[in-house]
Design a protein around this motif. Sequence first.
Motif, PDB file in Angstrom:
ATOM      1  N   ALA A  92       0.971  -1.286  -0.019  1.00  0.00           N
ATOM      2  CA  ALA A  92       0.171  -0.005   0.092  1.00  0.00           C
ATOM      3  C   ALA A  92       0.960   1.387  -0.026  1.00  0.00           C
ATOM      4  O   ALA A  92       1.867   1.206   0.623  1.00  0.00           O
ATOM      5  CB  ALA A  92      -0.833   0.005   1.248  1.00  0.00           C
ATOM      6  N   HIS A  93       0.509   2.149  -0.772  1.00  0.00           N
ATOM      7  CA  HIS A  93       0.995   3.351  -0.520  1.00  0.00           C
ATOM      8  C   HIS A  93       0.067   4.555  -0.810  1.00  0.00           C
ATOM      9  O   HIS A  93      -0.574   4.654  -1.795  1.00  0.00           O
ATOM     10  CB  HIS A  93       2.324   3.571  -1.627  1.00  0.00           C
ATOM     11  CG  HIS A  93       2.241   3.544  -2.906  1.00  0.00           C
ATOM     12  ND1 HIS A  93       1.737   4.298  -3.755  1.00  0.00           N
ATOM     13  CD2 HIS A  93       2.371   2.166  -3.434  1.00  0.00           C
ATOM     14  CE1 HIS A  93       1.717   3.635  -4.861  1.00  0.00           C
ATOM     15  NE2 HIS A  93       2.117   2.600  -4.937  1.00  0.00           N
ATOM     16  N   TRP A  94       0.091   5.776  -0.063  1.00  0.00           N
ATOM     17  CA  TRP A  94      -0.949   6.628  -0.212  1.00  0.00           C
ATOM     18  C   TRP A  94      -0.109   8.075  -0.468  1.00  0.00           C
ATOM     19  O   TRP A  94      -0.790   9.031  -0.572  1.00  0.00           O
ATOM     20  CB  TRP A  94      -1.352   7.188   1.530  1.00  0.00           C
ATOM     21  CG  TRP A  94      -2.316   5.609   1.630  1.00  0.00           C
ATOM     22  CD1 TRP A  94      -2.488   4.590   1.047  1.00  0.00           C
ATOM     23  CD2 TRP A  94      -2.868   5.562   2.902  1.00  0.00           C
ATOM     24  NE1 TRP A  94      -3.409   3.628   1.668  1.00  0.00           N
ATOM     25  CE2 TRP A  94      -3.563   4.216   3.010  1.00  0.00           C
ATOM     26  CE3 TRP A  94      -2.696   6.290   4.306  1.00  0.00           C
ATOM     27  CZ2 TRP A  94      -4.065   3.582   4.065  1.00  0.00           C
ATOM     28  CZ3 TRP A  94      -3.462   5.742   5.452  1.00  0.00           C
ATOM     29  CH2 TRP A  94      -3.998   4.399   5.357  1.00  0.00           C
ATOM     30  N   HIS A  95       1.080   8.311  -0.458  1.00  0.00           N
ATOM     31  CA  HIS A  95       1.836   9.481  -0.561  1.00  0.00           C
ATOM     32  C   HIS A  95       3.286   9.238  -1.046  1.00  0.00           C
ATOM     33  O   HIS A  95       3.521   8.139  -0.767  1.00  0.00           O
ATOM     34  CB  HIS A  95       1.895  10.503   0.546  1.00  0.00           C
ATOM     35  CG  HIS A  95       2.576   9.939   1.639  1.00  0.00           C
ATOM     36  ND1 HIS A  95       1.967   9.113   2.520  1.00  0.00           N
ATOM     37  CD2 HIS A  95       3.643  10.428   2.244  1.00  0.00           C
ATOM     38  CE1 HIS A  95       3.060   8.708   3.412  1.00  0.00           C
ATOM     39  NE2 HIS A  95       3.801   9.566   3.208  1.00  0.00           N
ATOM     40  N   PRO A 121      -2.017  11.673   4.247  1.00  0.00           N
ATOM     41  CA  PRO A 121      -3.616  12.069   4.759  1.00  0.00           C
ATOM     42  C   PRO A 121      -3.567  12.566   6.277  1.00  0.00           C
ATOM     43  O   PRO A 121      -4.149  13.519   6.472  1.00  0.00           O
ATOM     44  CB  PRO A 121      -4.560  11.251   4.152  1.00  0.00           C
ATOM     45  CG  PRO A 121      -3.678  10.424   3.254  1.00  0.00           C
ATOM     46  CD  PRO A 121      -2.207  10.465   3.569  1.00  0.00           C
ATOM     47  N   ALA A 144       0.118   3.726   5.657  1.00  0.00           N
ATOM     48  CA  ALA A 144      -0.522   2.831   4.646  1.00  0.00           C
ATOM     49  C   ALA A 144      -0.519   1.354   5.265  1.00  0.00           C
ATOM     50  O   ALA A 144      -0.775   0.354   4.580  1.00  0.00           O
ATOM     51  CB  ALA A 144      -0.127   3.030   3.283  1.00  0.00           C
ATOM     52  N   ASP A 168      -3.631  -0.654   5.551  1.00  0.00           N
ATOM     53  CA  ASP A 168      -4.065  -1.406   4.083  1.00  0.00           C
ATOM     54  C   ASP A 168      -3.221  -2.719   4.088  1.00  0.00           C
ATOM     55  O   ASP A 168      -3.825  -3.681   3.547  1.00  0.00           O
ATOM     56  CB  ASP A 168      -3.997  -0.497   2.803  1.00  0.00           C
ATOM     57  CG  ASP A 168      -5.379   0.197   2.795  1.00  0.00           C
ATOM     58  OD1 ASP A 168      -6.267  -0.069   3.790  1.00  0.00           O
ATOM     59  OD2 ASP A 168      -5.498   1.270   2.237  1.00  0.00           O
ATOM     60  N   SER A 188       6.023   6.325   3.437  1.00  0.00           N
ATOM     61  CA  SER A 188       5.255   6.338   2.035  1.00  0.00           C
ATOM     62  C   SER A 188       4.701   5.194   1.917  1.00  0.00           C
ATOM     63  O   SER A 188       3.493   4.798   1.430  1.00  0.00           O
ATOM     64  CB  SER A 188       6.072   7.046   0.977  1.00  0.00           C
ATOM     65  OG  SER A 188       6.594   8.035   1.597  1.00  0.00           O
TER      66      SER A 188
END
Lengths: 133, 383
Positions: free
Chosen positions: B238-241, B248, B254, B257, B370
């Motif tokens: 998972a990576h969100w940024h 966020p 992440a 997730d 990240s």
Amino acid sequence: MPSNDASAIEQEGPDQAYRSRLKQGIFALPKCKSCNELHFFPRVVCPHCGEFELEWQTVSGKGEVYSTTTIRRKPERGGNYNVCLVTLEEGPRMMSRVEGVDSELVEIGDQVIASINNDDDEPFVVFTPNKEG
Amino acid sequence: MAHELRGSAAIVGAGLAGCGEAHGRMPLDILAEATHNALDDAGLKLSDVDGLFTGSSYHFMPTLSTAEYLGIKPRFSDGSMVGGSSFVAHTLNAASAIKNGLCEVALICYGSNQRTAGGKLATMSEQQIYEAPYKPRYPISSYALAAARHMHQYGTTREQMADVAVAARKWAQLNPAAFARDELTRQDVLNSRMISDPISLLDCCLVTDGGGAVIMVSSERAKDFPNKPVYLLGTGTAHWHRQITQMPDLTTTAALDSGKRAFAMAGLTKDDVDVVELYDAFTINTILFLEDLGFCAKGEGGAFVADGNIAPGGSLPVNTNGGGLSCVHPGMYGIFILIEAIQQLRGECGARQVKNPEVALVNGNGGVLSSQVTTILGTEAVL
Ligand SMILES: [Zn+2]
């Protein structure tokens, strides 16, 4: 005077459109015509909803310190300085620094107001405490 | 129904090299020595390797440079770059490639001479242009901002963060191969030089040299090797940024997730986990990942580590090699948590050996909180 419409993004590209406004003393960010959210850093697509129709909106400059750190540096190299994340009133979050107060006194939740620093070739946004809240 | 990759591949060889200081060696020298050790461990030769998985802070096209150096011509290779979590992510890609017949013997490998080559974090990272004017120290300031926010939101303290470093050191003292084994107290950490508040020098991982390599084959083939196979039960990514400004919520990674995905593939829960290896680049990481992976509630990570849960003799063995904080950290640490989990599951860890572990959880971190990649490994007992 740059106009706040989509054609400006098409002509300049989002990074140049952002910087050219800062050079004229305007702090503006892209706003999505579809979901009405603003975003930072500037892009050609809205990262909130994936739509591509954007316009520029001048922001109030009001924000709140979301997190803060003091970077320790020897006095002879310029001393300690602040790096923080500010959440703008309009929603987006950006890295910046709070000036006009000792970095160690900057706290999460502090109300701050933007100004444009023109010391370097490329202007950038900094914040000072917003006494009016 | 179980995921088709669950238990489909197993690790049959693992090797380390050059951990600490590897004088006179280039990154690929160290990588090759680790590969040699992993192949020896598995009873294989370089010529058996037909799948290559690697990442690097030194080589722009790491699979090309590595295969060239080793003199191999892999028929499948993958250089997916998600920072220090890359090698943990490679386990999924390797298992998938093996399952699909794209390769049979996968080599996942890494080497770095970060310490002897200059003692600074090596990086080919592009500058983050919207952060650069503010001169953050990369990557420490990003982690400092996350730590400050966690302290603000949940009352986490510097003392609790220090306890992460102390627990890691206690494990390192049980590991003869660990780099930092001196006595370390909470006060020592608190007194160490502040770098980017609230993170001080001893909240930071080591800067060492080191390399690691693992060999993966299909589970059918795995039974024919000298070592007890260590099965891949699940991996989630998972990576969100990328940049910290785009994360966020700085108190939630992440791993929320990636952990769920890994557990779902493995068909297991956190209660099944016997040993945990987390990427502790900074003390706050351990707290964040324990929370996000469900070992304690959000906001309670500080209290969890302060109660001695993660130190030797605690309720949950975490970072049993001594971690990036006290064992080894050559820049991209992911391969080392994988190898420690493998050695624990094989029962090879001597004084730091966890009693009869059957399931190990590994969580790799990349960038500035990240990329998160969670892998669950197990012995034959849980297959
Ligand atoms: Zn939108």
